[in-house]
Design a protein around this motif. Structure first.
Motif, PDB file in Angstrom:
ATOM      1  N   GLU A 174      -6.119  17.874  -2.811  1.00  0.00           N
ATOM      2  CA  GLU A 174      -6.392  16.717  -3.973  1.00  0.00           C
ATOM      3  C   GLU A 174      -5.358  16.136  -3.775  1.00  0.00           C
ATOM      4  O   GLU A 174      -4.025  16.183  -3.731  1.00  0.00           O
ATOM      5  N   ILE A 175      -5.526  14.304  -4.162  1.00  0.00           N
ATOM      6  CA  ILE A 175      -3.967  13.403  -4.022  1.00  0.00           C
ATOM      7  C   ILE A 175      -4.205  12.440  -5.762  1.00  0.00           C
ATOM      8  O   ILE A 175      -5.488  11.922  -5.668  1.00  0.00           O
ATOM      9  N   ASP A 176      -3.582  13.124  -6.230  1.00  0.00           N
ATOM     10  CA  ASP A 176      -3.728  12.586  -7.715  1.00  0.00           C
ATOM     11  C   ASP A 176      -5.095  12.512  -7.973  1.00  0.00           C
ATOM     12  O   ASP A 176      -5.534  11.614  -8.996  1.00  0.00           O
ATOM     13  N   ASP A 177      -5.223  14.085  -7.644  1.00  0.00           N
ATOM     14  CA  ASP A 177      -6.526  14.352  -9.063  1.00  0.00           C
ATOM     15  C   ASP A 177      -7.730  14.126  -8.095  1.00  0.00           C
ATOM     16  O   ASP A 177      -8.899  13.597  -8.477  1.00  0.00           O
ATOM     17  N   THR A 178      -7.670  13.281  -7.001  1.00  0.00           N
ATOM     18  CA  THR A 178      -8.532  13.115  -6.252  1.00  0.00           C
ATOM     19  C   THR A 178      -9.099  13.634  -5.148  1.00  0.00           C
ATOM     20  O   THR A 178      -8.000  14.176  -4.543  1.00  0.00           O
ATOM     21  N   MET A 217       1.012  -1.059   0.100  1.00  0.00           N
ATOM     22  CA  MET A 217       0.177  -0.162   0.100  1.00  0.00           C
ATOM     23  C   MET A 217       1.201   1.470  -0.071  1.00  0.00           C
ATOM     24  O   MET A 217       1.954   1.193   0.860  1.00  0.00           O
ATOM     25  N   THR A 218       0.538   2.442  -1.318  1.00  0.00           N
ATOM     26  CA  THR A 218       1.561   3.232  -0.806  1.00  0.00           C
ATOM     27  C   THR A 218       0.720   4.606  -0.243  1.00  0.00           C
ATOM     28  O   THR A 218      -0.736   4.721  -0.689  1.00  0.00           O
ATOM     29  N   TYR A 219       1.347   4.680   0.657  1.00  0.00           N
ATOM     30  CA  TYR A 219       0.721   6.407   1.433  1.00  0.00           C
ATOM     31  C   TYR A 219       1.280   7.453   0.610  1.00  0.00           C
ATOM     32  O   TYR A 219       3.076   7.552   0.295  1.00  0.00           O
ATOM     33  N   THR A 220       0.655   8.470   0.794  1.00  0.00           N
ATOM     34  CA  THR A 220       1.328   9.537  -0.158  1.00  0.00           C
ATOM     35  C   THR A 220       1.140  11.057   1.198  1.00  0.00           C
ATOM     36  O   THR A 220       0.204  11.034   1.716  1.00  0.00           O
ATOM     37  N   ARG A 221       2.603  11.530   1.515  1.00  0.00           N
ATOM     38  CA  ARG A 221       2.340  12.900   2.021  1.00  0.00           C
ATOM     39  C   ARG A 221       1.715  13.812   2.014  1.00  0.00           C
ATOM     40  O   ARG A 221       1.994  14.504   1.043  1.00  0.00           O
ATOM     41  N   VAL A 222       0.330  14.407   2.696  1.00  0.00           N
ATOM     42  CA  VAL A 222      -0.234  15.229   2.127  1.00  0.00           C
ATOM     43  C   VAL A 222       0.014  16.579   2.911  1.00  0.00           C
ATOM     44  O   VAL A 222      -0.606  17.327   1.963  1.00  0.00           O
ATOM     45  N   CYS A 223       0.174  16.788   4.280  1.00  0.00           N
ATOM     46  CA  CYS A 223       0.305  18.241   4.634  1.00  0.00           C
ATOM     47  C   CYS A 223       1.026  17.452   6.420  1.00  0.00           C
ATOM     48  O   CYS A 223       0.271  16.616   7.024  1.00  0.00           O
ATOM     49  N   PRO A 224       1.107  18.900   7.378  1.00  0.00           N
ATOM     50  CA  PRO A 224       1.744  18.798   8.317  1.00  0.00           C
ATOM     51  C   PRO A 224       0.067  18.041   9.539  1.00  0.00           C
ATOM     52  O   PRO A 224      -0.918  19.047   9.301  1.00  0.00           O
TER      53      PRO A 224
END
Length: 105
Positions: free
Chosen positions: A21-25, A1-8
């Protein structure tokens, strides 16, 4: 499973939501109590931004028609919405919020 850092974590208001928005989602990041949740930022009933709604009792309320969605399951807890919204896996590490849009499979 891949996690994306979004914000603090500090960018998400306590008992509130932040639209990202993560990868246009479009995703609503929500802090409620000690938990951090991620769910689709689009209401399944009226297709408006859920992150603009109120957060209380483990739910987020759509500002337009008042449907509430459970933060953990995405299921509506009252009408007019009848369809759930997608939920995503979240982890907090070193003060940063990470979200996975993928499934567990």
């Amino acid at each position: 499973m891949t996690y994306t850092r979004v914000c603090p974590l500090a960018e998400i208001p306590q008992d509130g939501a932040l639209a990202v928005e993560i990868d246009d989602t479009p995703v609503a990041l929500v802090r409620s109590g000690e938990g951090v949740f991620a769910l689709s930022d689009i209401c399944s009933h009226a297709e408006v931004s859920l992150s603009e709604g109120e957060v209380y009792d483990g739910t987020i309320e759509c500002w337009l028609h008042g449907s509430c969605f459970d933060l953990a399951s995405g299921k509506p807890t009252n009408p007019p919405a009848t369809q759930p919204v997608a939920t995503y896996k979240v982890k907090v590490e070193d003060g940063d919020v990470y979200v996975s849009l993928g499934s567990d499979e």
